[in-house]
Design a protein around this motif. Structure first.
Motif, PDB file in Angstrom:
ATOM      1  N   VAL A 156       0.851  -1.192   0.000  1.00 22.61           N
ATOM      2  CA  VAL A 156       0.000   0.000   0.000  1.00 22.61           C
ATOM      3  C   VAL A 156       0.886   1.241   0.000  1.00 22.61           C
ATOM      4  O   VAL A 156       1.833   1.341   0.784  1.00 22.61           O
ATOM      5  N   THR A 157       0.602   2.189  -0.867  1.00 22.82           N
ATOM      6  CA  THR A 157       1.358   3.437  -0.910  1.00 22.82           C
ATOM      7  C   THR A 157       0.898   4.362   0.219  1.00 22.82           C
ATOM      8  O   THR A 157      -0.073   4.070   0.936  1.00 22.82           O
ATOM      9  N   GLU A 158       1.584   5.501   0.352  1.00 23.90           N
ATOM     10  CA  GLU A 158       1.186   6.477   1.368  1.00 23.90           C
ATOM     11  C   GLU A 158      -0.235   6.978   1.094  1.00 23.90           C
ATOM     12  O   GLU A 158      -1.048   7.137   2.010  1.00 23.90           O
ATOM     13  N   ALA A 159      -0.536   7.210  -0.192  1.00 26.93           N
ATOM     14  CA  ALA A 159      -1.894   7.636  -0.562  1.00 26.93           C
ATOM     15  C   ALA A 159      -2.902   6.539  -0.247  1.00 26.93           C
ATOM     16  O   ALA A 159      -4.025   6.811   0.209  1.00 26.93           O
ATOM     17  N   GLY A 160      -2.507   5.284  -0.478  1.00 30.97           N
ATOM     18  CA  GLY A 160      -3.379   4.161  -0.172  1.00 30.97           C
ATOM     19  C   GLY A 160      -3.664   4.057   1.313  1.00 30.97           C
ATOM     20  O   GLY A 160      -4.797   3.780   1.738  1.00 30.97           O
ATOM     21  N   SER A 161      -2.637   4.277   2.147  1.00 33.76           N
ATOM     22  CA  SER A 161      -2.819   4.233   3.603  1.00 33.76           C
ATOM     23  C   SER A 161      -3.780   5.318   4.063  1.00 33.76           C
ATOM     24  O   SER A 161      -4.629   5.093   4.937  1.00 33.76           O
ATOM     25  N   LEU A 162      -3.666   6.494   3.454  1.00 31.40           N
ATOM     26  CA  LEU A 162      -4.562   7.599   3.803  1.00 31.40           C
ATOM     27  C   LEU A 162      -5.999   7.271   3.410  1.00 31.40           C
ATOM     28  O   LEU A 162      -6.941   7.484   4.196  1.00 31.40           O
ATOM     29  N   LEU A 163      -6.169   6.723   2.205  1.00 33.89           N
ATOM     30  CA  LEU A 163      -7.515   6.338   1.762  1.00 33.89           C
ATOM     31  C   LEU A 163      -8.078   5.239   2.649  1.00 33.89           C
ATOM     32  O   LEU A 163      -9.271   5.258   2.979  1.00 33.89           O
ATOM     33  N   PHE A 164      -7.233   4.288   3.033  1.00 36.35           N
ATOM     34  CA  PHE A 164      -7.697   3.187   3.890  1.00 36.35           C
ATOM     35  C   PHE A 164      -8.276   3.720   5.198  1.00 36.35           C
ATOM     36  O   PHE A 164      -9.333   3.269   5.659  1.00 36.35           O
ATOM     37  N   SER A 165      -7.588   4.690   5.791  1.00 39.54           N
ATOM     38  CA  SER A 165      -8.058   5.258   7.055  1.00 39.54           C
ATOM     39  C   SER A 165      -9.425   5.922   6.894  1.00 39.54           C
ATOM     40  O   SER A 165     -10.353   5.665   7.670  1.00 39.54           O
ATOM     41  N   TYR A 166      -9.568   6.752   5.851  1.00 43.43           N
ATOM     42  CA  TYR A 166     -10.847   7.449   5.645  1.00 43.43           C
ATOM     43  C   TYR A 166     -11.937   6.496   5.150  1.00 43.43           C
ATOM     44  O   TYR A 166     -13.109   6.640   5.527  1.00 43.43           O
ATOM     45  N   ALA A 167     -11.550   5.519   4.331  1.00 40.41           N
ATOM     46  CA  ALA A 167     -12.541   4.569   3.818  1.00 40.41           C
ATOM     47  C   ALA A 167     -13.116   3.736   4.950  1.00 40.41           C
ATOM     48  O   ALA A 167     -14.319   3.419   4.953  1.00 40.41           O
ATOM     49  N   THR A 168     -12.281   3.374   5.916  1.00 42.48           N
ATOM     50  CA  THR A 168     -12.763   2.621   7.077  1.00 42.48           C
ATOM     51  C   THR A 168     -13.830   3.403   7.814  1.00 42.48           C
ATOM     52  O   THR A 168     -14.889   2.870   8.175  1.00 42.48           O
ATOM     53  N   GLU A 169     -13.579   4.697   8.034  1.00 41.51           N
ATOM     54  CA  GLU A 169     -14.562   5.542   8.719  1.00 41.51           C
ATOM     55  C   GLU A 169     -15.836   5.668   7.897  1.00 41.51           C
ATOM     56  O   GLU A 169     -16.948   5.600   8.434  1.00 41.51           O
ATOM     57  N   MET A 170     -15.681   5.853   6.585  1.00 37.64           N
ATOM     58  CA  MET A 170     -16.855   6.026   5.719  1.00 37.64           C
ATOM     59  C   MET A 170     -17.729   4.774   5.691  1.00 37.64           C
ATOM     60  O   MET A 170     -18.961   4.857   5.795  1.00 37.64           O
ATOM     61  N   LEU A 171     -17.090   3.616   5.572  1.00 41.61           N
ATOM     62  CA  LEU A 171     -17.857   2.371   5.507  1.00 41.61           C
ATOM     63  C   LEU A 171     -18.500   2.050   6.856  1.00 41.61           C
ATOM     64  O   LEU A 171     -19.609   1.516   6.905  1.00 41.61           O
ATOM     65  N   ASN A 172     -17.797   2.373   7.954  1.00 40.28           N
ATOM     66  CA  ASN A 172     -18.394   2.194   9.280  1.00 40.28           C
ATOM     67  C   ASN A 172     -19.611   3.093   9.449  1.00 40.28           C
ATOM     68  O   ASN A 172     -20.643   2.683   9.987  1.00 40.28           O
ATOM     69  N   THR A 173     -19.486   4.344   8.977  1.00 42.08           N
ATOM     70  CA  THR A 173     -20.610   5.279   9.064  1.00 42.08           C
ATOM     71  C   THR A 173     -21.789   4.787   8.230  1.00 42.08           C
ATOM     72  O   THR A 173     -22.948   4.846   8.663  1.00 42.08           O
ATOM     73  N   LEU A 174     -21.498   4.299   7.032  1.00 44.09           N
ATOM     74  CA  LEU A 174     -22.556   3.765   6.166  1.00 44.09           C
ATOM     75  C   LEU A 174     -23.260   2.587   6.838  1.00 44.09           C
ATOM     76  O   LEU A 174     -24.497   2.496   6.804  1.00 44.09           O
ATOM     77  N   GLN A 175     -22.492   1.704   7.474  1.00 44.83           N
ATOM     78  CA  GLN A 175     -23.097   0.562   8.166  1.00 44.83           C
ATOM     79  C   GLN A 175     -23.948   1.030   9.337  1.00 44.83           C
ATOM     80  O   GLN A 175     -25.025   0.475   9.600  1.00 44.83           O
ATOM     81  N   ASN A 176     -23.478   2.063  10.046  1.00 44.88           N
ATOM     82  CA  ASN A 176     -24.256   2.601  11.160  1.00 44.88           C
ATOM     83  C   ASN A 176     -25.585   3.182  10.671  1.00 44.88           C
ATOM     84  O   ASN A 176     -26.620   3.037  11.333  1.00 44.88           O
ATOM     85  N   VAL A 177     -25.567   3.850   9.514  1.00 44.56           N
ATOM     86  CA  VAL A 177     -26.805   4.389   8.937  1.00 44.56           C
ATOM     87  C   VAL A 177     -27.773   3.248   8.624  1.00 44.56           C
ATOM     88  O   VAL A 177     -28.970   3.326   8.940  1.00 44.56           O
ATOM     89  N   LYS A 178     -27.252   2.196   7.998  1.00 52.88           N
ATOM     90  CA  LYS A 178     -28.106   1.040   7.672  1.00 52.88           C
ATOM     91  C   LYS A 178     -28.681   0.414   8.938  1.00 52.88           C
ATOM     92  O   LYS A 178     -29.864   0.066   8.989  1.00 52.88           O
ATOM     93  N   ASP A 179     -27.829   0.281   9.975  1.00 53.76           N
ATOM     94  CA  ASP A 179     -28.283  -0.314  11.236  1.00 53.76           C
ATOM     95  C   ASP A 179     -29.349   0.546  11.896  1.00 53.76           C
ATOM     96  O   ASP A 179     -30.326   0.032  12.443  1.00 53.76           O
ATOM     97  N   ALA A 180     -29.155   1.878  11.845  1.00 54.38           N
ATOM     98  CA  ALA A 180     -30.116   2.784  12.471  1.00 54.38           C
ATOM     99  C   ALA A 180     -31.468   2.713  11.780  1.00 54.38           C
ATOM    100  O   ALA A 180     -32.516   2.687  12.430  1.00 54.38           O
ATOM    101  N   ILE A 181     -31.449   2.700  10.445  1.00 58.45           N
ATOM    102  CA  ILE A 181     -32.709   2.623   9.696  1.00 58.45           C
ATOM    103  C   ILE A 181     -33.388   1.278   9.919  1.00 58.45           C
ATOM    104  O   ILE A 181     -34.613   1.198  10.108  1.00 58.45           O
ATOM    105  N   LYS A 182     -32.594   0.210   9.929  1.00 61.94           N
ATOM    106  CA  LYS A 182     -33.152  -1.116  10.183  1.00 61.94           C
ATOM    107  C   LYS A 182     -33.764  -1.180  11.577  1.00 61.94           C
ATOM    108  O   LYS A 182     -34.838  -1.752  11.787  1.00 61.94           O
ATOM    109  N   ASP A 183     -33.080  -0.553  12.536  1.00 63.61           N
ATOM    110  CA  ASP A 183     -33.583  -0.514  13.907  1.00 63.61           C
ATOM    111  C   ASP A 183     -34.900   0.243  13.970  1.00 63.61           C
ATOM    112  O   ASP A 183     -35.836  -0.143  14.674  1.00 63.61           O
ATOM    113  N   LEU A 184     -34.991   1.347  13.212  1.00 69.40           N
ATOM    114  CA  LEU A 184     -36.220   2.136  13.175  1.00 69.40           C
ATOM    115  C   LEU A 184     -37.359   1.327  12.578  1.00 69.40           C
ATOM    116  O   LEU A 184     -38.504   1.404  13.029  1.00 69.40           O
TER     117      LEU A 184
END
Length: 292
Positions: free
Chosen positions: A57-85
Motif C-alpha cells: 500500500v502506498t502512502e496515498a493508499g494508507s490515507l484512503l484506507f483510514s478514511y474509507a474505514t470511517e466512511m464504511l463504518n458510518t454507512l453501516q451505522n446508517v443502515k443499522d439505524a434505519i433497520k432498527d427504526l
C-alpha cells in the motif's frame, strides 16, 4: 468515487493480493484491477506499488484506507439505524463474555430479557479476549474484566468483585470463614492456565506478598475446576458472586484477608458503533443485574 470502489480497495488492502481479493469479492481479477485503476485515476495517485507478484500500500493508499474505514463504518451505522427504526424491538445483539460468567452468571438475565423482548435474537459468545472481539466488531458489546481505558471504546463500569478461596466440604479448611492471603502459599491449587485473566488476577495479588500459587492442575474450563475441587483434589480461588450463583452444597467459600484478589467488570463497545434500541435496553438490564 463509488462505494463499490471502496469495497474493492479495502479487499485488496486486506489480502495484499489481487487474485485472492477478487475471489473474496466474487469477481474476476482483471475486473478488480480495472476498478482499482479507475479509482487511482480519479484520485490522481497510485494506491498500490506492484513489485512482481507482491503489492504494498502506498502512502496515498494508507490515507484512503483510514478514511474509507470511517466512511464504511458510518454507512453501516446508517443502515443499522434505519433497520432498527423499521424493526423497533427486533434485530440481533451479539455479546462477548468470559466463559465462567456465561456458564453460571447470566442465564437468568438472558431469560428475563427474552421475556421482555422476544423479537430480539441474542448471541452470547464465550471469550478470554473480549476487548479484541469488540474492537474487531466480532461482537456488539462485551462484558470485560479489568479493562484499561481506550479512546476507541465506551466503558460503563458495572461492579467490583472480590475473590474467595473455594474448597470441598470435605477439606480440612471447610469450616473456616476466613484465611489470610499468605496462607494460600502452600495450598495445592486447581486453576486456569497461565495467561488466562482469571489466573493473572490471583497471581498478581499473591505476587505482592512474595510468592506464587502452588498449582497442581490447570484447566481452561471452570466446570472442570469445580469438579476437581468438589472431589477434594485441590482448592481454587474464584470470584465470590460466581460461587454464590453456583449454590453448590459440596463447595465452601472462605474469605481471603489482607489483600484479596478482585476484578472490575465493565460493559464495553466501540465508540463509533451504532447502538440499537435493543442493545441499549440490554445494557440497562446488565447494569441492573450486576449492580442490583
Amino acid at each position: 468515487m463509488e462505494i463499490r470502489h471502496l469495497h474493492y480497495f479495502m479487499a485488496v488492502c486486506e489480502e495484499l493480493h489481487f487474485t485472492k481479493a477478487a475471489e473474496k469479492l466474487g469477481i474476476s481479477q482483471p475486473t478488480l484491477s480495472q476498478q482499482i485503476r479507475i479509482l487511482e485515476n480519479e484520485l490522481g495517485m497510485p494506491l498500490f506499488d506492484r513489485i512482481g507478484k507482491k503489492i504494498v500500500v502506498t502512502e496515498a493508499g494508507s490515507l484512503l484506507f483510514s478514511y474509507a474505514t470511517e466512511m464504511l463504518n458510518t454507512l453501516q451505522n446508517v443502515k443499522d439505524a434505519i433497520k432498527d427504526l423499521q424493526e423497533l424491538q427486533g434485530g440481533q445483539i451479539s455479546v462477548g463474555i468470559m466463559p465462567s460468567d456465561l456458564d453460571y452468571r447470566i442465564t437468568q438475565l438472558v431469560i428475563d430479557f427474552h421475556e421482555k423482548f422476544p423479537k430480539v435474537k441474542l448471541k452470547i459468545l464465550a471469550s478470554i479476549d473480549i476487548m479484541r472481539q469488540v474492537l474487531e466488531n466480532e461482537v456488539d458489546i462485551g462484558i470485560g474484566t479489568n479493562v484499561e481505558a481506550d479512546d476507541r471504546l465506551v466503558m460503563i463500569p458495572l461492579c467490583r468483585e472480590e475473590y474467595v478461596l473455594v474448597v470441598s466440604k470435605e477439606h480440612t479448611l471447610a469450616k473456616q470463614t476466613a484465611i489470610t492471603i499468605a496462607e494460600l502459599k502452600e495450598l495445592p491449587m486447581v486453576m486456569y492456565p497461565e495467561g488466562f485473566l482469571g489466573r493473572e488476577v490471583v497471581e498478581d495479588a499473591v505476587k505482592t506478598h512474595g510468592f506464587q500459587l502452588h498449582t497442581i492442575l490447570e484447566t481452561s474450563s471452570v466446570t472442570s475446576i469445580m469438579n476437581l475441587v468438589r472431589e477434594n483434589i485441590g482448592v481454587t480461588v474464584q470470584p465470590y458472586p460466581l460461587i454464590q450463583q453456583m449454590n453448590d452444597p459440596n463447595l465452601c467459600s472462605i474469605r481471603i484477608l489482607n489483600g484479596a484478589p478482585s476484578r472490575s467488570l465493565s460493559i464495553i463497545y466501540r465508540i463509533d458503533r451504532y447502538v440499537s434500541q435493543a442493545t441499549t435496553a440490554f445494557i440497562e438490564q446488565l447494569k441492573e443485574y450486576f449492580t442490583g
